[in-house]
Design an enzyme around this catalytic site. Structure first.
Site, PDB file in Angstrom:
ATOM      1  N   TRP A 107       0.865  -1.183   0.000  1.00  0.00           N
ATOM      2  CA  TRP A 107       0.000   0.000   0.000  1.00  0.00           C
ATOM      3  C   TRP A 107       0.903   1.234   0.000  1.00  0.00           C
ATOM      4  O   TRP A 107       2.023   1.160   0.533  1.00  0.00           O
ATOM      5  CB  TRP A 107      -0.904   0.009   1.256  1.00  0.00           C
ATOM      6  CG  TRP A 107      -2.046   0.981   1.153  1.00  0.00           C
ATOM      7  CD1 TRP A 107      -2.121   2.234   1.726  1.00  0.00           C
ATOM      8  CD2 TRP A 107      -3.258   0.801   0.420  1.00  0.00           C
ATOM      9  NE1 TRP A 107      -3.317   2.824   1.387  1.00  0.00           N
ATOM     10  CE2 TRP A 107      -4.030   1.972   0.581  1.00  0.00           C
ATOM     11  CE3 TRP A 107      -3.772  -0.228  -0.373  1.00  0.00           C
ATOM     12  CZ2 TRP A 107      -5.278   2.149  -0.010  1.00  0.00           C
ATOM     13  CZ3 TRP A 107      -5.023  -0.062  -0.961  1.00  0.00           C
ATOM     14  CH2 TRP A 107      -5.762   1.120  -0.773  1.00  0.00           C
ATOM     15  N   ASP A 158       0.706  11.838  -1.422  1.00  0.00           N
ATOM     16  CA  ASP A 158      -0.156  12.946  -1.008  1.00  0.00           C
ATOM     17  C   ASP A 158      -1.420  12.428  -0.312  1.00  0.00           C
ATOM     18  O   ASP A 158      -1.551  11.221  -0.059  1.00  0.00           O
ATOM     19  CB  ASP A 158      -0.487  13.853  -2.214  1.00  0.00           C
ATOM     20  CG  ASP A 158      -1.300  13.143  -3.297  1.00  0.00           C
ATOM     21  OD1 ASP A 158      -1.816  12.031  -3.059  1.00  0.00           O
ATOM     22  OD2 ASP A 158      -1.427  13.719  -4.395  1.00  0.00           O
ATOM     23  N   GLU A 161      -3.029   9.606  -1.822  1.00  0.00           N
ATOM     24  CA  GLU A 161      -2.191   8.401  -1.864  1.00  0.00           C
ATOM     25  C   GLU A 161      -1.526   8.230  -3.231  1.00  0.00           C
ATOM     26  O   GLU A 161      -1.418   7.126  -3.765  1.00  0.00           O
ATOM     27  CB  GLU A 161      -3.014   7.159  -1.468  1.00  0.00           C
ATOM     28  CG  GLU A 161      -3.900   7.450  -0.251  1.00  0.00           C
ATOM     29  CD  GLU A 161      -4.429   6.227   0.446  1.00  0.00           C
ATOM     30  OE1 GLU A 161      -5.241   5.518  -0.149  1.00  0.00           O
ATOM     31  OE2 GLU A 161      -4.005   5.983   1.590  1.00  0.00           O
ATOM     32  N   GLU A 311     -18.209   8.411  -1.539  1.00  0.00           N
ATOM     33  CA  GLU A 311     -16.933   9.127  -1.625  1.00  0.00           C
ATOM     34  C   GLU A 311     -17.008  10.184  -2.718  1.00  0.00           C
ATOM     35  O   GLU A 311     -16.654  11.331  -2.531  1.00  0.00           O
ATOM     36  CB  GLU A 311     -15.833   8.117  -1.958  1.00  0.00           C
ATOM     37  CG  GLU A 311     -14.451   8.705  -2.117  1.00  0.00           C
ATOM     38  CD  GLU A 311     -13.427   7.615  -2.440  1.00  0.00           C
ATOM     39  OE1 GLU A 311     -13.525   6.993  -3.521  1.00  0.00           O
ATOM     40  OE2 GLU A 311     -12.536   7.378  -1.610  1.00  0.00           O
TER      41      GLU A 311
HETATM   42  C1  BGC Z   1      -8.385   8.634  -0.665  1.00  0.00           C
HETATM   43  C2  BGC Z   1      -7.762   9.010   0.668  1.00  0.00           C
HETATM   44  C3  BGC Z   1      -8.565   8.384   1.807  1.00  0.00           C
HETATM   45  C4  BGC Z   1      -8.778   6.880   1.591  1.00  0.00           C
HETATM   46  C5  BGC Z   1      -9.755   6.280   2.601  1.00  0.00           C
HETATM   47  C6  BGC Z   1      -8.484   7.122  -0.762  1.00  0.00           C
HETATM   48  O1  BGC Z   1      -9.053   6.793  -1.986  1.00  0.00           O
HETATM   49  O2  BGC Z   1      -7.615   9.150  -1.728  1.00  0.00           O
HETATM   50  O3  BGC Z   1      -7.770  10.403   0.812  1.00  0.00           O
HETATM   51  O4  BGC Z   1      -7.926   8.606   3.020  1.00  0.00           O
HETATM   52  O5  BGC Z   1      -9.308   6.657   0.306  1.00  0.00           O
HETATM   53  O6  BGC Z   1     -10.971   6.973   2.604  1.00  0.00           O
END
Ligand code: BGC
Length: 357
Positions: A107, A158, A161, A311
């Site tokens: 990861w 960032d 991710e 999301e």
């Molecule tokens: C996002 C992160 C987030 C994670 C868990 C990822 O897809 O880019 O900002 O912390 O998902 O929600």
């Protein structure tokens, strides 16, 4: 959905694990872990909603998760003292299991923003509840402050991710706020490292009078909103921040919500609920209440019949061909996503003027 505020609180509380941790999303396979980033915002939202006990249980989990990794932090500090980038086994992870264990497998773990945001979130909790930190919290906060102070100059993934070879203003903003918060709680006058970070940002992360996605880029990223709220690295009213927000409005809004950045292709690159809430939060803080309320209404309209927020919303995609690719790879877009709900709670409090200064 009119009672989305109450429903959001309920969804978050229902999903808190007995350990105190919050999964990013209870049903999306890759998100059944606890991220420091997401949960720091969730805990802040709970404090605003008066659910201090739940916020405190998360901070207990976080402090425990950090303290049991003191050896890793010390190894990272040792390496950086010798000018060496720590190896993958000498860094903290971005996410852990709800029982504080490492998640197996590969990861993009080297992310620093979540730890800065956690320090900020703990200090907000202490301010709001007028409590003193326990020795366990103090120990974890000190370890994290040392860790992020030592590592902020190194490129890392960032807050999305991605882009591990860059230095990201949002990450620096989170570290800045975290270090300031820890210094004020530990009573240390020394926020020297935070001041240096601010200097770097103002010298290297501004182009044509707006902040940029990463040092060396020409582009913006909606996460730059965080530099003003909540990290207070720049006054929200300053021209450079206003120009950044104008740039975000002009390039990252094609529908009602806010995209992450222009070339984002995750699920095609849709409109993110939490970023839409952040833009509303910014407007609420500068007194543009109507704009903030419009964004809040747009978010409410995205809740499904169970009151769940996802999301992102795939209404106006940056690149449609990636949507089916991600659907096939990871299934439906994560829903409910707990920090989407958290940021809706925060926005609602910001609009009501109920966020303590
Ligand atoms: C996002 C992160 C987030 C994670 C868990 C990822 O897809 O880019 O900002 O912390 O998902 O929600």
């Amino acid at each position: 959905m009119s009672d989305l505020l109450e429903r959001s609180i309920e969804i978050i509380l229902n999903n808190q694990h007995p350990s105190g941790a919050f999964p990013a999303s209870p049903v999306f396979p890759n998100y059944q872990y606890c991220w420091f980033r997401d949960s720091a915002f969730i805990a802040f939202a709970l404090d605003l909603a008066g659910k201090h006990e739940s916020a405190s249980r998360f901070h207990d989990w976080a402090a425990h998760t950090v303290n049991k990794r003191a050896d890793i932090i010390n190894r990272a500090l040792e390496k950086t003292r010798d000018g060496i980038m720590p190896r993958s086994e000498d860094i903290l992870h971005a996410r852990y299991t709800l029982n504080s264990e490492d998640v197996e497998g590969v990861w993009p773990n080297f992310q620093l923003d979540g730890y800065g945001t956690w320090l900020w979130s703990v200090s907000e909790h202490l301010k709001i509840t007028k409590k003193d930190p326990s020795p366990t919290w103090r120990q974890a906060m000190k370890l994290i402050a040392e860790y992020i102070s030592a590592l902020w100059r190194y490129p890392c993934y960032d807050c999305w991710e991605e882009f591990p070879d860059r230095i990201h203003p949002y990450t620096l903003g989170a570290i800045y706020a975290g270090l300031k918060a820890e210094a004020s709680i530990s009573g240390s006058e020394d926020a020297h490292e935070a001041d240096l970070i601010k200097e770097v940002l103002f010298n290297q992360a501004i182009k044509d009078d707006h902040f940029i996605k990463h040092i060396g880029s020409d582009d913006v990223d909606a996460s730059l909103l965080g530099l003003a709220v909540p990290y207070h690295l720049v006054e929200p009213e300053k021209p450079v921040m206003r120009n950044t927000v104008r740039f975000i409005e002009n390039t990252l809004r094609h529908g009602g919500g806010v995209h992450r950045y222009n070339s984002d292709t995750y699920y095609g690159g849709g409109e993110w609920i939490l970023l839409t809430a952040w833009l509303g939060w910014y407007y609420a803080v500068i007194g543009e209440r109507t704009k903030a309320k419009n964004l809040q209404e747009w978010i409410s309209a995205q809740a499904d019949s169970q009151g769940y927020l996802a999301e992102q919303v795939p209404a106006t995609l940056n690149d449609e061909k990636y949507y089916p690719i991600w659907r096939k790879r990871w299934g439906k877009i994560a829903k409910p996503l707990l920090w989407s709900h958290a940021n809706y709670i925060i926005l609602t409090h910001a609009i009501e003027g109920n966020i303590p200064k």
